[in-house]
Design a protein around this motif. Structure first.
Motif, PDB file in Angstrom:
ATOM      1  N   GLY A  79      56.879   6.879  86.442  1.00 17.01           N
ATOM      2  CA  GLY A  79      56.738   8.235  85.932  1.00 17.01           C
ATOM      3  C   GLY A  79      55.490   8.391  85.080  1.00 17.01           C
ATOM      4  N   GLU A  80      55.391   9.528  84.409  1.00 13.53           N
ATOM      5  CA  GLU A  80      54.186   9.862  83.650  1.00 13.53           C
ATOM      6  C   GLU A  80      54.339   9.677  82.151  1.00 13.53           C
ATOM      7  N   GLU A  81      55.553   9.522  81.661  1.00 16.37           N
ATOM      8  CA  GLU A  81      55.772   9.378  80.228  1.00 16.37           C
ATOM      9  C   GLU A  81      55.763   7.904  79.822  1.00 16.37           C
ATOM     10  N   GLN A  82      54.912   7.561  78.851  1.00 13.34           N
ATOM     11  CA  GLN A  82      54.884   6.188  78.363  1.00 13.34           C
ATOM     12  C   GLN A  82      55.995   5.974  77.351  1.00 13.34           C
ATOM     13  N   ILE A  83      56.687   4.866  77.482  1.00 13.24           N
ATOM     14  CA  ILE A  83      57.772   4.497  76.575  1.00 13.24           C
ATOM     15  C   ILE A  83      57.383   3.176  75.925  1.00 13.24           C
ATOM     16  N   TYR A  84      57.552   3.103  74.626  1.00  8.16           N
ATOM     17  CA  TYR A  84      57.170   1.897  73.895  1.00  8.16           C
ATOM     18  C   TYR A  84      58.024   0.704  74.342  1.00  8.16           C
ATOM     19  N   ARG A 133      48.087  -2.786  81.472  1.00  8.58           N
ATOM     20  CA  ARG A 133      47.340  -2.763  80.217  1.00  8.58           C
ATOM     21  C   ARG A 133      46.373  -1.573  80.174  1.00  8.58           C
ATOM     22  N   LEU A 134      45.746  -1.260  81.303  1.00  8.83           N
ATOM     23  CA  LEU A 134      44.857  -0.103  81.360  1.00  8.83           C
ATOM     24  C   LEU A 134      45.641   1.195  81.146  1.00  8.83           C
ATOM     25  N   ILE A 135      46.829   1.266  81.707  1.00 11.61           N
ATOM     26  CA  ILE A 135      47.688   2.444  81.492  1.00 11.61           C
ATOM     27  C   ILE A 135      48.083   2.532  80.025  1.00 11.61           C
ATOM     28  N   ARG A 136      48.488   1.416  79.446  1.00  7.69           N
ATOM     29  CA  ARG A 136      48.898   1.415  78.040  1.00  7.69           C
ATOM     30  C   ARG A 136      47.753   1.849  77.131  1.00  7.69           C
ATOM     31  N   GLN A 137      46.522   1.525  77.499  1.00  8.40           N
ATOM     32  CA  GLN A 137      45.356   1.916  76.704  1.00  8.40           C
ATOM     33  C   GLN A 137      44.906   3.341  77.030  1.00  8.40           C
ATOM     34  N   GLN A 138      45.674   4.037  77.825  1.00 13.41           N
ATOM     35  CA  GLN A 138      45.425   5.431  78.188  1.00 13.41           C
ATOM     36  C   GLN A 138      44.056   5.628  78.847  1.00 13.41           C
ATOM     37  N   GLU A 187      42.297  -8.969  78.237  1.00 14.83           N
ATOM     38  CA  GLU A 187      41.046  -8.475  77.665  1.00 14.83           C
ATOM     39  C   GLU A 187      40.984  -6.953  77.641  1.00 14.83           C
ATOM     40  N   TYR A 188      41.699  -6.288  78.551  1.00 17.25           N
ATOM     41  CA  TYR A 188      41.678  -4.827  78.560  1.00 17.25           C
ATOM     42  C   TYR A 188      42.288  -4.249  77.287  1.00 17.25           C
ATOM     43  N   ASP A 189      43.182  -5.002  76.657  1.00 15.81           N
ATOM     44  CA  ASP A 189      43.761  -4.554  75.381  1.00 15.81           C
ATOM     45  C   ASP A 189      42.721  -4.539  74.267  1.00 15.81           C
ATOM     46  N   ARG A 190      41.635  -5.251  74.453  1.00 16.76           N
ATOM     47  CA  ARG A 190      40.541  -5.268  73.484  1.00 16.76           C
ATOM     48  C   ARG A 190      39.377  -4.391  73.951  1.00 16.76           C
ATOM     49  N   LEU A 191      39.043  -4.472  75.225  1.00 15.47           N
ATOM     50  CA  LEU A 191      37.857  -3.792  75.737  1.00 15.47           C
ATOM     51  C   LEU A 191      37.970  -2.267  75.731  1.00 15.47           C
ATOM     52  N   ILE A 192      39.087  -1.734  76.182  1.00 14.96           N
ATOM     53  CA  ILE A 192      39.215  -0.274  76.263  1.00 14.96           C
ATOM     54  C   ILE A 192      39.190   0.358  74.872  1.00 14.96           C
ATOM     55  N   PRO A 193      39.970  -0.139  73.894  1.00 15.90           N
ATOM     56  CA  PRO A 193      39.856   0.443  72.546  1.00 15.90           C
ATOM     57  C   PRO A 193      38.451   0.302  71.956  1.00 15.90           C
ATOM     58  N   ALA A 194      37.788  -0.827  72.217  1.00 17.22           N
ATOM     59  CA  ALA A 194      36.427  -1.021  71.706  1.00 17.22           C
ATOM     60  C   ALA A 194      35.468  -0.009  72.335  1.00 17.22           C
ATOM     61  N   LEU A 241      36.265  10.833  74.268  1.00 12.19           N
ATOM     62  CA  LEU A 241      36.078  11.192  75.667  1.00 12.19           C
ATOM     63  C   LEU A 241      36.974  10.325  76.539  1.00 12.19           C
ATOM     64  N   PRO A 242      37.413  10.853  77.677  1.00 13.33           N
ATOM     65  CA  PRO A 242      38.220  10.039  78.582  1.00 13.33           C
ATOM     66  C   PRO A 242      37.407   8.886  79.149  1.00 13.33           C
ATOM     67  N   VAL A 243      38.082   7.787  79.447  1.00 14.01           N
ATOM     68  CA  VAL A 243      37.431   6.602  80.000  1.00 14.01           C
ATOM     69  C   VAL A 243      37.925   6.394  81.427  1.00 14.01           C
ATOM     70  N   ALA A 244      36.984   6.132  82.332  1.00 12.37           N
ATOM     71  CA  ALA A 244      37.308   5.803  83.722  1.00 12.37           C
ATOM     72  C   ALA A 244      36.815   4.389  84.002  1.00 12.37           C
ATOM     73  N   VAL A 245      37.681   3.564  84.521  1.00 16.85           N
ATOM     74  CA  VAL A 245      37.279   2.222  84.957  1.00 16.85           C
ATOM     75  C   VAL A 245      37.200   2.292  86.467  1.00 16.85           C
ATOM     76  N   THR A 246      35.991   2.191  86.984  1.00 18.07           N
ATOM     77  CA  THR A 246      35.768   2.364  88.415  1.00 18.07           C
ATOM     78  C   THR A 246      35.374   1.044  89.054  1.00 18.07           C
ATOM     79  N   GLU A 247      35.534   0.996  90.350  1.00 22.09           N
ATOM     80  CA  GLU A 247      35.224  -0.197  91.129  1.00 22.09           C
ATOM     81  C   GLU A 247      35.923  -1.424  90.566  1.00 22.09           C
ATOM     82  N   ILE A 248      37.184  -1.291  90.225  1.00 25.69           N
ATOM     83  CA  ILE A 248      37.921  -2.422  89.670  1.00 25.69           C
ATOM     84  C   ILE A 248      38.617  -3.182  90.795  1.00 25.69           C
ATOM     85  N   ASN A 249      38.549  -4.472  90.701  1.00 24.65           N
ATOM     86  CA  ASN A 249      39.217  -5.366  91.633  1.00 24.65           C
ATOM     87  C   ASN A 249      39.255  -6.739  90.987  1.00 24.65           C
ATOM     88  N   SER A 250      39.990  -7.638  91.571  1.00 31.77           N
ATOM     89  CA  SER A 250      40.098  -8.968  90.995  1.00 31.77           C
ATOM     90  C   SER A 250      38.989  -9.892  91.474  1.00 31.77           C
TER      91      SER A 250
END
Length: 169
Positions: free
Chosen positions: A143-148, A98-103, A42-49, A62-71
């Motif tokens: 590392g810090e560089e995203q690779i496809y 997925r959150l990293i991929r969505q930056q 769902e993060y692949d849909r929620l973060i872009p939305a 604007l940058p997005v922060a997801v806080t208080e995340i847990n399972s």
């Protein structure tokens, strides 16, 4: 005007009623309309939305922060996919990837540890790390560089990294 859009997220379905459900039961529930974001996909849909909503509303990215995340946030343990299990660690590895991929700019873990008798949430048990803890050192090594990277397998996250050139075997 905010320069960061914070949002809190715990895996929906992470309450006392659903904590004892099996993984196939949770998957079936997550497929129901309006069931919420039970799966890490769902993060692949929620973060872009969310980013699009912010851009439309403010006219800026604007940058997005997801806080208080847990399972899970309930006082549960001993189930097939409760917070102290390897299933939970695998779910978190997928969700964080997925959150990293969505930056997502900031991802803040809810609850680092708990007192005895107050559930099994958190990265650390009283005497040892829980499986979810090991996701962080794993991703730190990427590392810090995203690779496809991609896969055609459903519900599988592909992650790639450059070799660790500065590490010694």
């Amino acid at each position: 005007m905010a320069d960061l859009i914070p949002t809190g997220q715990r895996r929906p379905g992470g309450d006392r009623r659903s904590a004892s459900l099996s993984i196939p039961q949770k998957a079936a529930i997550s497929a129901l309309p309006g069931a919420g974001a039970v799966s890490s996909e769902e993060y692949d849909r929620l973060i872009p939305a969310l980013k699009q909503l912010v851009l439309t509303t403010t006219g800026r990215e604007l940058p997005v922060a997801v806080t208080e995340i847990n399972s899970n946030w309930a006082n549960v343990s001993g189930g097939e996919a409760t917070p102290e299990t390897f299933y939970n660690g695998l779910w978190w590895a997928d969700a964080l990837g997925r959150l990293i991929r969505q930056q997502t700019t900031i991802v803040a873990q809810f609850c680092l540890t708990t007192l005895p008798g107050s559930g099994e949430i958190g990265l650390l048990a009283r005497d040892a790390p829980r499986p979810i803890y090991y996701v962080y050192p794993l991703y730190a090594r990427l590392g810090e560089e995203q690779i496809y990277a991609e896969t055609r397998a459903p519900q599988v996250l592909a992650v790639a990294a450059l070799p660790w050139l500065d590490e010694k075997p």
